[in-house]
Design a protein around this motif. Structure first.
Motif, mmCIF file in Angstrom:
data_model
loop_
_atom_site.group_PDB
_atom_site.id
_atom_site.type_symbol
_atom_site.label_atom_id
_atom_site.label_comp_id
_atom_site.label_asym_id
_atom_site.label_seq_id
_atom_site.Cartn_x
_atom_site.Cartn_y
_atom_site.Cartn_z
ATOM 1 N N PRO A 120 -0.037 6.359 1.726
ATOM 2 C CA PRO A 120 -0.974 6.534 2.838
ATOM 3 C C PRO A 120 -0.241 6.943 4.112
ATOM 4 O O PRO A 120 0.909 6.560 4.320
ATOM 5 N N THR A 122 -1.314 6.266 7.357
ATOM 6 C CA THR A 122 -1.327 5.216 8.376
ATOM 7 C C THR A 122 -0.869 3.885 7.790
ATOM 8 O O THR A 122 -1.050 3.618 6.597
ATOM 9 N N SER A 124 -2.134 0.932 8.378
ATOM 10 C CA SER A 124 -3.272 0.094 7.955
ATOM 11 C C SER A 124 -3.729 0.475 6.545
ATOM 12 O O SER A 124 -4.057 -0.400 5.736
ATOM 13 N N ASN A 125 -3.731 1.754 6.226
ATOM 14 C CA ASN A 125 -4.073 2.172 4.863
ATOM 15 C C ASN A 125 -2.996 1.745 3.868
ATOM 16 O O ASN A 125 -3.292 1.395 2.729
ATOM 17 N N GLU A 128 -3.599 -1.778 2.959
ATOM 18 C CA GLU A 128 -4.717 -1.867 2.002
ATOM 19 C C GLU A 128 -4.267 -1.519 0.591
ATOM 20 O O GLU A 128 -4.663 -2.178 -0.375
ATOM 21 N N VAL A 129 -3.451 -0.481 0.465
ATOM 22 C CA VAL A 129 -2.947 -0.080 -0.856
ATOM 23 C C VAL A 129 -2.114 -1.211 -1.465
ATOM 24 O O VAL A 129 -2.282 -1.554 -2.638
ATOM 25 N N THR A 132 -4.359 -4.019 -2.670
ATOM 26 C CA THR A 132 -5.029 -3.645 -3.918
ATOM 27 C C THR A 132 -4.068 -3.729 -5.098
ATOM 28 O O THR A 132 -4.413 -4.266 -6.159
#
Length: 143
Positions: A120, A122, A124-125, A128-129, A132
Motif C-alpha cells: 500500500p 499510505t 494507514s493502508n 490495514e493490510v 488482515t
C-alpha cells in the motif's frame, strides 16, 4: 496463545519498508517474532539455521513475507530455491511487493505463494493490510 505464535521472516531490502512493517505490527499489537533478511540468500541461510541471527529462527510454524525486487537474489529466484528444498518447500510465502507486473504474479503463483499483495502507498493502508494478514495467519493451521 503461545502455541499459535508464528515466526515471520521478512525478506526485504528497503529499510523504510522494514520500518513500516515493524510500525504496522506494533500498531496492530502483532507479537509474532519477526526476523529480517535483506535478500534471498540471507533468507535461505536463516531458514536453514546457518544465519548469524540471535535468537535463531525456530524450524516450526514459519511464514515468509517476501519482497520481489532485491539485490543478490531476488524474490522469484528465492522462491525457486525454496520450493526445491525438501525441508523448506512447505513454508507459506506471502509476496508483499511494489511489482504489479503480470509475469511476476504468474511466476509467484506458479511457485505456490499463499498470496500476492501490492504494498500500500499510505501507512494507514499498510496497517490495514498487516491487520488482515494477521487475522488470516492466526486462523490458518501452519505446521
Amino acid at each position: 496463545m503461545e502455541d499459535k505464535k508464528i515466526h515471520i521472516l521478512l525478506v526485504e531490502d528497503d529499510e523504510v519498508d522494514v520500518m513500516n512493517v515493524r510500525r504496522a505490527f506494533k500498531k496492530n499489537n502483532i507479537v509474532n517474532p519477526l526476523y529480517m533478511a535483506a535478500n534471498g540468500l540471507e533468507a535461505l541461510s536463516i531458514l536453514r539455521g546457518e544465519g548469524k541471527i540471535e535468537p535463531a529462527m525456530p524450524q516450526v510454524r514459519r511464514l515468509i513475507l517476501l519482497d520481489l525486487n532485491m539485490p543478490r537474489m531476488n524474490g522469484i529466484e528465492f522462491l525457486r530455491e525454496l520450493r526445491q528444498d525438501e525441508c523448506l518447500r512447505s513454508i507459506p510465502v506471502i509476496v508483499l511487493t511494489t511489482s504489479n507486473e503480470d509475469r511476476d504474479k504468474v511466476e509467484a503463483y506458479n511457485l505456490n505463494v499463499a498470496g500476492y499483495i501490492l504494498k500500500p502507498v499510505t501507512f494507514s493502508n499498510f496497517v490495514e493490510v498487516m491487520a488482515t494478514l494477521n487475522r488470516y495467519w492466526m486462523l490458518s493451521e501452519i505446521p
